[in-house]
Design an enzyme around this catalytic site. Structure first.
Site, PDB file in Angstrom:
ATOM      1  N   GLY A  90       0.810  -1.218   0.000  1.00  0.00           N
ATOM      2  CA  GLY A  90       0.000   0.000   0.000  1.00  0.00           C
ATOM      3  C   GLY A  90       0.840   1.263   0.000  1.00  0.00           C
ATOM      4  N   THR A  91       1.916   1.249   0.748  1.00  0.00           N
ATOM      5  CA  THR A  91       2.765   2.446   0.816  1.00  0.00           C
ATOM      6  C   THR A  91       3.335   2.762  -0.560  1.00  0.00           C
ATOM      7  OG1 THR A  91       3.334   1.936   3.106  1.00  0.00           O
ATOM      8  CG2 THR A  91       4.833   3.411   1.921  1.00  0.00           C
ATOM      9  N   GLN A  97      -7.973   0.156   3.326  1.00  0.00           N
ATOM     10  CA  GLN A  97      -8.800  -0.282   4.458  1.00  0.00           C
ATOM     11  C   GLN A  97     -10.234  -0.648   4.070  1.00  0.00           C
ATOM     12  OE1 GLN A  97      -7.867  -1.191   7.352  1.00  0.00           O
ATOM     13  NE2 GLN A  97      -5.817  -0.322   7.537  1.00  0.00           N
ATOM     14  N   HIS A 103      -1.905  -7.507   2.305  1.00  0.00           N
ATOM     15  CA  HIS A 103      -1.925  -8.070   3.659  1.00  0.00           C
ATOM     16  C   HIS A 103      -3.063  -7.556   4.527  1.00  0.00           C
ATOM     17  CE1 HIS A 103      -0.046  -4.876   6.328  1.00  0.00           C
ATOM     18  NE2 HIS A 103       0.321  -4.399   5.161  1.00  0.00           N
ATOM     19  N   THR A 146      11.825  -7.675 -11.585  1.00  0.00           N
ATOM     20  CA  THR A 146      11.203  -8.996 -11.733  1.00  0.00           C
ATOM     21  C   THR A 146      10.082  -9.154 -10.713  1.00  0.00           C
ATOM     22  OG1 THR A 146      13.305  -9.864 -12.498  1.00  0.00           O
ATOM     23  CG2 THR A 146      11.695 -11.484 -11.732  1.00  0.00           C
ATOM     24  N   CYS A 180       4.115   6.023  21.281  1.00  0.00           N
ATOM     25  CA  CYS A 180       5.144   6.490  22.186  1.00  0.00           C
ATOM     26  C   CYS A 180       6.404   6.782  21.373  1.00  0.00           C
ATOM     27  CB  CYS A 180       5.417   5.398  23.198  1.00  0.00           C
ATOM     28  SG  CYS A 180       5.921   6.063  24.750  1.00  0.00           S
TER      29      CYS A 180
HETATM   30  N1  PLP Z   1      -2.784   3.088   3.638  1.00  0.00           N
HETATM   31  C1  PLP Z   1      -3.547   2.755   4.674  1.00  0.00           C
HETATM   32  C2  PLP Z   1      -4.869   3.417   4.861  1.00  0.00           C
HETATM   33  C3  PLP Z   1      -3.102   1.805   5.591  1.00  0.00           C
HETATM   34  O1  PLP Z   1      -3.872   1.482   6.647  1.00  0.00           O
HETATM   35  C4  PLP Z   1      -1.836   1.208   5.383  1.00  0.00           C
HETATM   36  C5  PLP Z   1      -1.292   0.246   6.357  1.00  0.00           C
HETATM   37  O2  PLP Z   1      -1.417   0.420   7.557  1.00  0.00           O
HETATM   38  C6  PLP Z   1      -1.080   1.588   4.272  1.00  0.00           C
HETATM   39  C7  PLP Z   1      -1.587   2.531   3.421  1.00  0.00           C
HETATM   40  C8  PLP Z   1       0.260   0.991   4.001  1.00  0.00           C
HETATM   41  O3  PLP Z   1       0.153  -0.290   3.429  1.00  0.00           O
HETATM   42  P1  PLP Z   1       1.397  -1.288   3.458  1.00  0.00           P
HETATM   43  O4  PLP Z   1       1.529  -1.772   4.850  1.00  0.00           O
HETATM   44  O5  PLP Z   1       1.009  -2.395   2.508  1.00  0.00           O
HETATM   45  O6  PLP Z   1       2.573  -0.539   2.968  1.00  0.00           O
END
Ligand code: PLP
Length: 384
Positions: A71-72, A180, A202, A238, A326
């Site tokens: 996702g990132t 989400q 995941h 790849t 924290c």
């Molecule tokens: N975007 C949202 C809304 C998320 O909740 C998350 C993960 O917590 C991410 C992006 C990042 O995804 P990833 O862990 O696959 O990089």
């Protein structure tokens, strides 16, 4: 001690079909999907199947999907790739909501340091972006608007179709982070009317480090990893064929789960929420109680530090999370609750419970049985 996992918004266990597919492909289909020979074509066929399955989860064409490392990366790719492609047109303005995941927030902040104008949209007390706020922020120079489909901390759903229509009417591209929502609710790229949409495997029972970016046909996106010609020249390298095949299997599973399991999960979530509100004094729900994903409740516990409650619950075998974190010995407030205008103490005393397909009524009842005692103890310690 039996362990109860109520942190599915952080990550989910691999669903059995994804694990089976992942291991079978890792063992047998090890070819490079770019190779012309038999071994390569076998791997390519696995990729094609997974692409069709993930496209099916979001009502898209397989050819519009790019596999990423999560996702990132999808969020980075969408915003950086679209911004770079639009830079020459003179559009140098980015808009995002102030409650985005850090993957979006840090990306627009990095672009701001390189001269892009950035507007962060406010949210109201319910955690929802008002279309009027977006309308006021849009200019003829806006390149990309990014608003998440559902928030990871509070689960609140955003009015994406309305926001996307507004952005597109001003010639801007619209990206949504649907990390989400996929697997929790039906997601349809056409109904949402967006241009770019991020997914992470995941979060819906697939492997970690694997995701996808959907790019509407015709949208220009600069390559975000340069090198070979994989993923239609946008993401070189790849492909991780076993993980992608696991994502495909999880997507097929999640498509059904999103409709079939959702009502049961929502009922358990409501049982938990109502049980806490009734059984633990001075508690409240954070975010819109109606417009949210079915598995999430974010609750604040007055006069309790969320980290302390999180640890106390963990010692009882219950895994949850808190928006505050924290860092260097002090508790950092949740940026989401802060943006919602909550008073400072409330940004530090909130716990997220996120349920999943394996959550049972007995688990929820166990949480409800132990919580009042833990909260009373922490409050009495804090009062000393
Ligand atoms: N975007 C949202 C809304 C998320 O909740 C998350 C993960 O917590 C991410 C992006 C990042 O995804 P990833 O862990 O696959 O990089």
């Amino acid at each position: 001690m039996p362990r109860i996992y109520l942190d599915h918004n952080a990550t989910t266990p691999l669903v059995p079909v994804a694990l089976e597919r992942f291991t079978a492909v890792a063992a047998s289909t090890w070819g490079n999907a770019s190779s012309v020979h038999h071994f390569g074509q076998q791997a390519k066929a696995v990729l094609d199947d997974a692409r069709a399955a993930v496209a099916g989860l979001i009502g898209a064409e397989p050819s519009e999907l790019i596999f990423t490392a999560g996702g990132t990366e999808s969020d980075n790719a969408a915003i950086r790739g679209a911004a770079e492609a639009l830079e020459a047109s003179g559009r140098r303005h980015l808009v995002a909501s102030s409650i985005e995941h850090e993957a979006v927030l840090q990306t627009v902040k990095a672009l701001a340091r390189r001269g892009w104008d950035v507007t962060l949209l406010p949210v109201g007390q319910r955690g929802v972006v008002e279309p009027d706020a977006l309308a006021a922020a849009l200019t003829d120079r806006t390149a990309v608007v990014s608003v998440m489909h559902a928030n990871n901390e509070i689960g609140t759903l955003q009015p994406i179709a309305e926001l996307a229509a507004l952005a597109r009417s001003r010639g801007a591209l619209f990206h949504t982070d649907a990390v989400q929502t996929a697997g929790k609710l039906p997601v349809d790229v056409q109904a949402l009317g967006v241009d770019l949409l991020s997914l992470s495997a995941h979060k819906f029972g697939g492997p970690k480090g694997t995701g996808a970016l959907w790019v509407r046909r015709g949208v220009r996106l600069a390559a975000f990893v340069t090198g070979g010609r994989q993923e239609r020249n946008r993401r070189a390298g790849t492909e991780n064929v076993p993980a992608i095949s696991g994502m495909g299997a999880a997507a097929q599973y999640a498509r059904q789960a999103a409709t079939e399991a959702a009502p049961r999960i929502a009922a358990l979530r409501d049982r938990l929420e109502q049980g806490v509100l009734a059984g633990v004094p001075d508690t409240a729900v954070n975010g819109d109680p109606a417009a949210r994903v079915p598995n999430t409740t974010n609750l604040s516990f007055d006069r309790v530090e969320s980290e302390s409650l999180l640890i106390a619950l963990d010692l009882e075998g219950i895994a949850v999370s808190s928006g505050s974190a924290c860092s260097s010995g002090t508790l950092e407030p949740s940026h989401v609750l802060k943006a919602m205008g909550y008073p400072h103490p409330r940004t530090l005393n909130s716990i997220r419970f996120s349920l999943g397909g394996s959550t049972t009524e007995a688990e929820i009842d166990h949480v409800l049985a132990v919580l009042p005692r833990l909260v009373t103890k922490l409050r009495s310690l804090a009062a000393r």
